[in-house]
Design a protein around this motif. Structure first.
Motif, mmCIF file in Angstrom:
data_model
loop_
_atom_site.group_PDB
_atom_site.id
_atom_site.type_symbol
_atom_site.label_atom_id
_atom_site.label_comp_id
_atom_site.label_asym_id
_atom_site.label_seq_id
_atom_site.Cartn_x
_atom_site.Cartn_y
_atom_site.Cartn_z
ATOM 1 N N SER A 75 -4.443 4.957 -0.309
ATOM 2 C CA SER A 75 -3.692 4.386 0.753
ATOM 3 C C SER A 75 -3.260 4.041 1.811
ATOM 4 C CB SER A 75 -2.422 3.487 -0.008
ATOM 5 O OG SER A 75 -1.778 5.427 0.074
ATOM 6 N N ARG A 76 -3.487 5.657 2.348
ATOM 7 C CA ARG A 76 -3.798 6.092 3.999
ATOM 8 C C ARG A 76 -4.642 6.959 4.384
ATOM 9 N NH1 ARG A 76 1.845 9.569 4.952
ATOM 10 N NH2 ARG A 76 1.837 10.646 3.116
ATOM 11 N N ILE A 77 -5.560 7.132 5.289
ATOM 12 C CA ILE A 77 -6.002 8.165 5.991
ATOM 13 C C ILE A 77 -5.793 9.536 6.797
ATOM 14 C CG2 ILE A 77 -8.821 8.199 6.832
ATOM 15 C CD1 ILE A 77 -9.546 5.453 5.224
ATOM 16 N N TYR A 78 -6.211 10.399 6.560
ATOM 17 C CA TYR A 78 -5.953 11.718 8.047
ATOM 18 C C TYR A 78 -7.035 12.216 8.731
ATOM 19 C CZ TYR A 78 -6.493 15.153 4.481
ATOM 20 O OH TYR A 78 -6.814 16.424 3.710
ATOM 21 N N LEU A 120 -3.492 0.952 6.849
ATOM 22 C CA LEU A 120 -4.905 -0.358 6.425
ATOM 23 C C LEU A 120 -3.688 -1.161 7.970
ATOM 24 C CD1 LEU A 120 -7.378 -2.199 5.715
ATOM 25 C CD2 LEU A 120 -5.714 -2.557 3.568
ATOM 26 N N ASP A 121 -2.897 -1.064 7.541
ATOM 27 C CA ASP A 121 -2.451 -2.052 8.676
ATOM 28 C C ASP A 121 -2.063 -1.202 10.268
ATOM 29 O OD1 ASP A 121 -1.111 -3.550 7.204
ATOM 30 O OD2 ASP A 121 0.651 -2.820 7.021
ATOM 31 N N LYS A 122 -2.638 -0.010 10.166
ATOM 32 C CA LYS A 122 -2.433 0.217 11.806
ATOM 33 C C LYS A 122 -3.862 0.271 12.357
ATOM 34 C CE LYS A 122 -2.100 5.417 14.114
ATOM 35 N NZ LYS A 122 -1.306 6.416 13.208
ATOM 36 N N ILE A 123 -5.102 0.573 11.252
ATOM 37 C CA ILE A 123 -6.481 0.326 11.798
ATOM 38 C C ILE A 123 -6.922 -1.097 11.961
ATOM 39 C CG2 ILE A 123 -8.346 0.167 10.243
ATOM 40 C CD1 ILE A 123 -7.713 3.106 11.538
#
Lengths: 134, 103
Positions: free
Chosen positions: B63-66, B83-86
Protein backbone atom coordinates in the motif's frame (compact mmCIF):
# COMPACT_ATOMS: atom_id res chain seq x y z
CA UNK A 1 -1.86 1.16 -12.96
CA UNK A 2 -4.79 -1.16 -12.59
CA UNK A 3 -6.35 0.21 -9.43
CA UNK A 4 -8.98 -2.56 -9.41
CA UNK A 5 -6.26 -5.23 -9.34
CA UNK A 6 -4.44 -3.39 -6.56
CA UNK A 7 -7.57 -2.92 -4.49
CA UNK A 8 -8.57 -6.55 -5.00
CA UNK A 9 -5.20 -7.99 -4.02
CA UNK A 10 -4.86 -5.78 -0.94
CA UNK A 11 -8.46 -6.52 0.06
CA UNK A 12 -7.82 -10.24 -0.37
CA UNK A 13 -4.78 -9.97 1.88
CA UNK A 14 -6.77 -8.13 4.52
CA UNK A 15 -9.68 -10.60 4.24
CA UNK A 16 -7.39 -13.59 4.58
CA UNK A 17 -5.73 -12.11 7.62
CA UNK A 18 -9.10 -11.10 9.04
CA UNK A 19 -10.31 -14.71 8.77
CA UNK A 20 -7.57 -15.81 11.17
CA UNK A 21 -7.64 -14.71 14.75
CA UNK A 22 -4.77 -12.23 14.51
CA UNK A 23 -3.58 -10.57 11.27
CA UNK A 24 0.05 -11.47 10.66
CA UNK A 25 2.63 -11.45 7.90
CA UNK A 26 6.30 -12.26 7.32
CA UNK A 27 8.77 -9.40 6.95
CA UNK A 28 12.46 -9.49 6.11
CA UNK A 29 14.76 -7.14 8.03
CA UNK A 30 18.21 -5.95 7.04
CA UNK A 31 20.54 -3.04 7.81
CA UNK A 32 23.57 -1.29 6.35
CA UNK A 33 25.65 1.74 7.29
CA UNK A 34 26.02 4.87 5.13
CA UNK A 35 28.96 3.27 3.32
CA UNK A 36 26.60 0.41 2.35
CA UNK A 37 28.34 -2.21 4.48
CA UNK A 38 26.20 -4.72 6.42
CA UNK A 39 25.51 -3.35 9.92
CA UNK A 40 24.94 -5.77 12.82
CA UNK A 41 21.70 -4.89 14.60
CA UNK A 42 19.08 -6.11 17.04
CA UNK A 43 15.51 -5.88 15.68
CA UNK A 44 13.12 -4.85 18.48
CA UNK A 45 9.33 -4.98 18.10
CA UNK A 46 7.12 -2.61 20.08
CA UNK A 47 9.98 -1.71 22.43
CA UNK A 48 10.20 -5.29 23.77
CA UNK A 49 13.98 -5.47 24.19
CA UNK A 50 13.87 -8.58 26.37
CA UNK A 51 12.02 -10.72 23.79
CA UNK A 52 14.23 -9.44 20.99
CA UNK A 53 17.34 -10.62 22.83
CA UNK A 54 15.79 -13.93 23.92
CA UNK A 55 14.65 -14.72 20.36
CA UNK A 56 18.02 -13.71 18.85
CA UNK A 57 16.46 -11.16 16.54
CA UNK A 58 19.82 -10.15 15.09
CA UNK A 59 20.89 -9.25 11.56
CA UNK A 60 24.42 -9.38 10.09
CA UNK A 61 26.00 -10.95 13.18
CA UNK A 62 27.63 -14.10 11.81
CA UNK A 63 27.61 -12.97 8.18
CA UNK A 64 25.72 -10.69 5.78
CA UNK A 65 22.40 -12.20 6.77
CA UNK A 66 18.91 -10.75 7.04
CA UNK A 67 16.21 -11.74 9.54
CA UNK A 68 12.74 -13.02 8.63
CA UNK A 69 10.07 -12.49 11.29
CA UNK A 70 6.36 -13.19 11.30
CA UNK A 71 4.78 -10.11 12.81
CA UNK A 72 1.34 -10.06 14.36
CA UNK A 73 -0.88 -7.00 14.37
CA UNK A 74 -3.27 -7.85 17.23
CA UNK A 75 -4.49 -4.42 18.32
CA UNK A 76 -2.93 -1.77 16.15
CA UNK A 77 -2.55 -1.48 12.36
CA UNK A 78 1.09 -0.61 13.01
CA UNK A 79 4.02 -2.25 14.76
CA UNK A 80 6.93 -0.14 15.95
CA UNK A 81 10.26 -1.58 14.82
CA UNK A 82 13.55 -0.41 16.30
CA UNK A 83 16.75 -1.27 14.47
CA UNK A 84 19.35 -1.07 17.23
CA UNK A 85 23.03 -1.18 16.20
CA UNK A 86 25.30 -3.57 18.10
CA UNK A 87 28.99 -4.44 18.18
CA UNK A 88 30.10 -7.92 17.15
CA UNK A 89 33.25 -9.92 17.88
CA UNK A 90 33.97 -13.46 16.69
CA UNK A 91 30.47 -13.79 15.28
CA UNK A 92 28.74 -12.91 18.55
CA UNK A 93 27.28 -9.69 19.95
CA UNK A 94 29.69 -8.25 22.51
CA UNK A 95 26.79 -6.66 24.37
CA UNK A 96 23.04 -6.81 23.81
CA UNK A 97 21.50 -3.37 24.38
CA UNK A 98 18.37 -2.91 26.48
CA UNK A 99 17.50 0.56 25.22
CA UNK A 100 18.01 2.87 22.26
CA UNK A 101 20.41 5.00 24.28
CA UNK A 102 22.52 2.00 25.24
CA UNK A 103 22.63 0.88 21.60
CA UNK A 104 23.75 4.31 20.43
CA UNK A 105 26.29 4.82 23.19
CA UNK A 106 27.93 1.43 22.83
CA UNK A 107 27.91 0.91 19.06
CA UNK A 108 28.80 4.36 17.79
CA UNK A 109 25.87 4.24 15.38
CA UNK A 110 22.39 5.78 15.52
CA UNK A 111 19.34 3.53 15.80
CA UNK A 112 16.19 3.98 13.72
CA UNK A 113 12.55 3.50 14.66
CA UNK A 114 9.94 2.81 11.96
CA UNK A 115 6.20 2.07 12.06
CA UNK A 116 5.48 -0.98 9.93
CA UNK A 117 2.00 -1.73 8.58
CA UNK A 118 0.47 -5.04 7.50
CA UNK A 119 0.40 -4.04 3.81
CA UNK A 120 3.90 -2.54 3.70
CA UNK A 121 6.65 -3.95 1.44
CA UNK A 122 8.03 -7.27 2.70
CA UNK A 123 11.58 -6.01 3.05
CA UNK A 124 12.24 -3.60 5.93
CA UNK A 125 15.60 -2.05 5.23
CA UNK A 126 17.51 0.35 7.49
CA UNK A 127 20.45 2.63 6.72
CA UNK A 128 22.13 3.66 9.97
CA UNK A 129 24.40 6.71 10.23
CA UNK A 130 27.35 7.00 12.58
CA UNK A 131 26.80 8.86 15.81
CA UNK A 132 28.10 12.44 15.76
CA UNK A 133 31.75 12.50 16.75
CA UNK A 134 32.25 8.78 16.06
CA UNK B 1 -15.59 -7.18 -46.21
CA UNK B 2 -12.61 -6.21 -44.09
CA UNK B 3 -9.38 -5.08 -45.68
CA UNK B 4 -7.04 -8.14 -45.95
CA UNK B 5 -4.09 -5.97 -44.89
CA UNK B 6 -5.98 -5.08 -41.70
CA UNK B 7 -6.77 -8.74 -41.04
CA UNK B 8 -3.07 -9.63 -41.41
CA UNK B 9 -1.99 -6.85 -39.08
CA UNK B 10 -4.78 -7.25 -36.47
CA UNK B 11 -3.07 -10.01 -34.43
CA UNK B 12 0.14 -7.98 -34.25
CA UNK B 13 -1.65 -4.80 -33.20
CA UNK B 14 -3.77 -6.70 -30.65
CA UNK B 15 -0.68 -8.40 -29.18
CA UNK B 16 1.11 -5.08 -28.88
CA UNK B 17 -1.86 -3.52 -27.09
CA UNK B 18 -2.15 -6.51 -24.76
CA UNK B 19 1.55 -6.44 -23.85
CA UNK B 20 1.41 -2.68 -23.27
CA UNK B 21 -1.56 -3.10 -20.94
CA UNK B 22 0.17 -5.89 -19.01
CA UNK B 23 3.30 -3.79 -18.48
CA UNK B 24 1.53 -0.71 -17.20
CA UNK B 25 0.88 -1.84 -13.62
CA UNK B 26 2.53 1.13 -11.95
CA UNK B 27 3.44 4.78 -12.11
CA UNK B 28 6.72 5.81 -13.67
CA UNK B 29 8.46 8.68 -11.92
CA UNK B 30 11.94 10.12 -12.31
CA UNK B 31 13.94 9.45 -9.14
CA UNK B 32 16.86 11.75 -8.42
CA UNK B 33 19.10 12.40 -5.47
CA UNK B 34 21.35 15.20 -4.29
CA UNK B 35 24.32 14.67 -4.23
CA UNK B 36 24.17 12.67 -7.45
CA UNK B 37 26.81 10.21 -6.18
CA UNK B 38 24.44 8.94 -3.49
CA UNK B 39 22.99 5.44 -3.80
CA UNK B 40 19.23 5.02 -4.07
CA UNK B 41 17.16 2.15 -2.65
CA UNK B 42 13.46 1.46 -3.27
CA UNK B 43 11.70 -0.92 -0.87
CA UNK B 44 15.13 -2.04 0.33
CA UNK B 45 16.51 -2.86 -3.12
CA UNK B 46 19.37 -0.83 -4.60
CA UNK B 47 18.24 0.75 -7.88
CA UNK B 48 21.36 2.72 -8.70
CA UNK B 49 23.63 5.63 -8.18
CA UNK B 50 24.25 8.84 -10.08
CA UNK B 51 22.02 10.52 -12.63
CA UNK B 52 18.21 10.70 -12.38
CA UNK B 53 16.42 7.60 -13.63
CA UNK B 54 12.81 6.53 -14.16
CA UNK B 55 11.38 4.04 -11.67
CA UNK B 56 8.06 2.19 -11.80
CA UNK B 57 6.14 2.66 -8.54
CA UNK B 58 4.02 -0.50 -8.39
CA UNK B 59 1.40 -0.64 -5.61
CA UNK B 60 -0.03 -4.03 -6.62
CA UNK B 61 1.63 -5.83 -3.66
CA UNK B 62 1.93 -3.07 -1.08
CA UNK B 63 0.00 0.00 0.00
CA UNK B 64 3.04 2.27 0.21
CA UNK B 65 6.57 2.35 -1.12
CA UNK B 66 9.71 3.74 0.53
CA UNK B 67 12.74 5.37 -1.05
CA UNK B 68 16.09 5.73 0.71
CA UNK B 69 19.32 7.45 -0.30
CA UNK B 70 22.76 7.15 1.26
CA UNK B 71 26.24 8.61 0.84
CA UNK B 72 29.23 8.16 3.19
CA UNK B 73 29.56 11.91 3.81
CA UNK B 74 25.86 12.66 4.38
CA UNK B 75 22.97 11.68 6.62
CA UNK B 76 20.78 9.01 4.98
CA UNK B 77 17.31 10.07 3.79
CA UNK B 78 14.04 8.13 3.89
CA UNK B 79 10.61 8.90 2.45
CA UNK B 80 7.29 7.03 2.16
CA UNK B 81 5.16 7.26 -1.00
CA UNK B 82 1.49 6.28 -1.06
CA UNK B 83 -0.62 5.84 -4.17
CA UNK B 84 -2.35 9.16 -3.49
CA UNK B 85 0.97 10.93 -3.09
CA UNK B 86 2.37 9.55 -6.35
CA UNK B 87 -0.84 10.44 -8.20
CA UNK B 88 -0.64 13.98 -6.82
CA UNK B 89 3.03 14.20 -7.90
CA UNK B 90 2.06 13.11 -11.41
CA UNK B 91 -0.74 15.68 -11.48
CA UNK B 92 1.64 18.49 -10.45
CA UNK B 93 4.60 17.20 -12.46
CA UNK B 94 6.73 16.71 -9.35
CA UNK B 95 9.69 14.35 -9.46
CA UNK B 96 10.83 12.07 -6.65
CA UNK B 97 13.87 13.87 -5.27
CA UNK B 98 15.78 13.16 -2.08
CA UNK B 99 18.26 15.70 -0.78
CA UNK B 100 20.78 14.50 1.76
CA UNK B 101 22.00 16.69 4.60
CA UNK B 102 25.69 16.99 5.46
CA UNK B 103 26.81 15.18 8.57
Amino acid sequence: MNSLLRTTSLSALLCLTACGSIPSREFEFDAIDVSENPRPCLVVLNDDWTSAAEKNQFVNVTDDNSLVLKIEFPKSPEVEVTCAPIQVADGKPTRVPKSRKEARDYSGFVDEVRKVQLTDPRKVFFILPKKAGS
Amino acid sequence: MADPRFLRRFPIVASALFLTACGSSGYSRIVSVNPAEASVYVNGERIGQGSPRPHNFDFSECSRIYVQATHPDYMPEFEWFTLDKIQEMIRTGTEVKLTLRSR
